[in-house]
Write an enzyme that holds these catalytic residues in place. Structure first.
Site, PDB file in Angstrom:
ATOM      1  N   ASN A  27     -47.311  56.482 -35.390  1.00  0.00           N
ATOM      2  CA  ASN A  27     -48.202  57.632 -35.160  1.00  0.00           C
ATOM      3  C   ASN A  27     -48.966  57.338 -33.881  1.00  0.00           C
ATOM      4  O   ASN A  27     -48.926  56.219 -33.363  1.00  0.00           O
ATOM      5  CB  ASN A  27     -49.132  57.870 -36.349  1.00  0.00           C
ATOM      6  CG  ASN A  27     -50.028  56.690 -36.609  1.00  0.00           C
ATOM      7  OD1 ASN A  27     -50.881  56.348 -35.796  1.00  0.00           O
ATOM      8  ND2 ASN A  27     -49.823  56.017 -37.731  1.00  0.00           N
ATOM      9  N   GLY A  35     -44.421  54.124 -44.597  1.00  0.00           N
ATOM     10  CA  GLY A  35     -43.005  54.277 -44.262  1.00  0.00           C
ATOM     11  C   GLY A  35     -42.457  53.150 -43.394  1.00  0.00           C
ATOM     12  O   GLY A  35     -42.750  51.972 -43.609  1.00  0.00           O
ATOM     13  N   VAL A  36     -41.649  53.522 -42.406  1.00  0.00           N
ATOM     14  CA  VAL A  36     -41.029  52.553 -41.495  1.00  0.00           C
ATOM     15  C   VAL A  36     -42.115  51.732 -40.783  1.00  0.00           C
ATOM     16  O   VAL A  36     -42.000  50.510 -40.634  1.00  0.00           O
ATOM     17  CB  VAL A  36     -40.181  53.305 -40.436  1.00  0.00           C
ATOM     18  CG1 VAL A  36     -39.721  52.387 -39.332  1.00  0.00           C
ATOM     19  CG2 VAL A  36     -38.990  53.990 -41.095  1.00  0.00           C
ATOM     20  N   ASP A  37     -43.150  52.418 -40.341  1.00  0.00           N
ATOM     21  CA  ASP A  37     -44.247  51.790 -39.605  1.00  0.00           C
ATOM     22  C   ASP A  37     -44.867  50.644 -40.433  1.00  0.00           C
ATOM     23  O   ASP A  37     -45.036  49.512 -39.946  1.00  0.00           O
ATOM     24  CB  ASP A  37     -45.292  52.888 -39.326  1.00  0.00           C
ATOM     25  CG  ASP A  37     -46.222  52.566 -38.184  1.00  0.00           C
ATOM     26  OD1 ASP A  37     -46.000  51.538 -37.514  1.00  0.00           O
ATOM     27  OD2 ASP A  37     -47.169  53.345 -37.960  1.00  0.00           O
TER      28      ASP A  37
HETATM   29  N1  AR6 Z   1     -36.025  51.422 -43.198  1.00  0.00           N
HETATM   30  C1  AR6 Z   1     -35.347  52.543 -42.833  1.00  0.00           C
HETATM   31  N2  AR6 Z   1     -35.785  53.796 -43.081  1.00  0.00           N
HETATM   32  C2  AR6 Z   1     -36.949  53.907 -43.771  1.00  0.00           C
HETATM   33  C3  AR6 Z   1     -37.720  52.789 -44.191  1.00  0.00           C
HETATM   34  C4  AR6 Z   1     -37.199  51.487 -43.873  1.00  0.00           C
HETATM   35  N3  AR6 Z   1     -37.847  50.381 -44.220  1.00  0.00           N
HETATM   36  N4  AR6 Z   1     -38.837  53.244 -44.831  1.00  0.00           N
HETATM   37  C5  AR6 Z   1     -38.765  54.608 -44.820  1.00  0.00           C
HETATM   38  N5  AR6 Z   1     -37.628  55.001 -44.198  1.00  0.00           N
HETATM   39  P1  AR6 Z   1     -41.445  57.698 -42.161  1.00  0.00           P
HETATM   40  P2  AR6 Z   1     -42.159  59.788 -40.222  1.00  0.00           P
HETATM   41  C6  AR6 Z   1     -37.122  56.356 -43.917  1.00  0.00           C
HETATM   42  O1  AR6 Z   1     -42.342  58.271 -43.181  1.00  0.00           O
HETATM   43  O2  AR6 Z   1     -41.669  60.851 -41.129  1.00  0.00           O
HETATM   44  C7  AR6 Z   1     -46.221  56.513 -40.944  1.00  0.00           C
HETATM   45  O3  AR6 Z   1     -47.389  56.451 -41.711  1.00  0.00           O
HETATM   46  C8  AR6 Z   1     -37.759  57.490 -44.690  1.00  0.00           C
HETATM   47  O4  AR6 Z   1     -37.107  57.663 -45.948  1.00  0.00           O
HETATM   48  O5  AR6 Z   1     -41.420  56.220 -41.982  1.00  0.00           O
HETATM   49  O6  AR6 Z   1     -41.782  59.834 -38.775  1.00  0.00           O
HETATM   50  C9  AR6 Z   1     -46.508  56.519 -39.470  1.00  0.00           C
HETATM   51  O7  AR6 Z   1     -47.615  55.710 -39.146  1.00  0.00           O
HETATM   52  C10 AR6 Z   1     -37.533  58.658 -43.752  1.00  0.00           C
HETATM   53  O8  AR6 Z   1     -36.221  59.209 -43.933  1.00  0.00           O
HETATM   54  O9  AR6 Z   1     -41.740  58.304 -40.688  1.00  0.00           O
HETATM   55  C11 AR6 Z   1     -46.788  57.976 -39.212  1.00  0.00           C
HETATM   56  O10 AR6 Z   1     -48.123  58.305 -39.562  1.00  0.00           O
HETATM   57  C12 AR6 Z   1     -37.583  58.034 -42.354  1.00  0.00           C
HETATM   58  O11 AR6 Z   1     -37.428  56.632 -42.565  1.00  0.00           O
HETATM   59  C13 AR6 Z   1     -45.837  58.688 -40.141  1.00  0.00           C
HETATM   60  O12 AR6 Z   1     -45.581  57.751 -41.198  1.00  0.00           O
HETATM   61  C14 AR6 Z   1     -38.897  58.280 -41.616  1.00  0.00           C
HETATM   62  O13 AR6 Z   1     -39.983  58.221 -42.525  1.00  0.00           O
HETATM   63  C15 AR6 Z   1     -44.516  58.993 -39.483  1.00  0.00           C
HETATM   64  O14 AR6 Z   1     -43.742  59.772 -40.354  1.00  0.00           O
END
Ligand code: AR6
Length: 174
Positions: A27, A35-37
């Site tokens: 973000n 999530g990924v972050d």
């Molecule tokens: N490895 C691979 N993919 C993943 C993992 C992982 N470890 N964890 C989740 N996903 P998101 P966004 C998938 O929420 O939508 C954070 O708080 C997940 O299922 O990580 O861009 C940041 O700080 C989904 O399909 O990212 C921002 O505030 C995809 O990765 C916000 O979330 C992206 O999910 C960003 O949201």
């Protein structure tokens, strides 16, 4: 020299990947999240956050704008760099597709600047930011296919069955 990168789809956790650069769905604060972050900072350790804080104290005082990308160390991840990019929040009223495409393009541009040859991407914006998976997959694949880059392998790391299926369909359709 730029050639077309090979596109590879894997299911799994992006923090398990051995690549030159791992892309983070960050973000604009650059200070972590869920999530990924969250997974990247947990597994990569405090060195990544320290560099993010330094970026915030310098050039990115107002935060990293949506659609842009910036690199830090990968800390303890099995990679050399993390490329942080900020996806758009999904909106029903406004078409933000260009911002999402920009995340992939800008991340590849930063990867080229670093000399990264293998890059792992998550499905940016399709988690907490609410982007519909099929459309997120289509934009990801079309953008990577149409971007000039020296990256040799783009690996999409899909966290669940639905994401894997959507990306596989998007590859077949492109
Ligand atoms: N490895 C691979 N993919 C993943 C993992 C992982 N470890 N964890 C989740 N996903 P998101 P966004 C998938 O929420 O939508 C954070 O708080 C997940 O299922 O990580 O861009 C940041 O700080 C989904 O399909 O990212 C921002 O505030 C995809 O990765 C916000 O979330 C992206 O999910 C960003 O949201």
């Amino acid at each position: 020299m730029s050639t077309e990168p090979s596109l590879v789809l894997v299911s799994g956790d992006i923090t398990d990947q051995h690549v030159d650069a791992v892309v983070n769905a960050a973000n604009s604060s650059l200070l972590g999240g869920g999530g990924v972050d969250g997974a990247i900072h947990r597994r990569g350790g405090p060195e990544i956050l320290a560099e993010c804080r330094a970026l915030k104290a310098g050039h990115y005082g107002k935060g990293l704008p949506t659609g842009k990308a910036v690199a830090t160390t990968a800390g303890r991840l099995d990679a050399r760099w993390v490329i942080h990019t900020v996806g758009p929040v999904w909106s029903r009223d406004e078409d933000r597709s260009e911002s999402l495409a920009s995340c992939y393009r800008e991340s590849l541009r930063v990867a080229d600047e670093l000399g990264a040859r293998t890059v792992a991407f998550p499905a940016i914006s399709t988690g907490i930011y609410g982007w519909p998976m099929d459309d997120g997959a289509r934009i990801a694949i079309e953008t990577v296919r149409s971007t000039e880059t020296s990256v040799e392998e783009v690996r999409f790391v899909l966290f669940d069955e639905e994401a894997y299926r959507a990306f596989a369909l998007a590859v077949r359709a492109s």
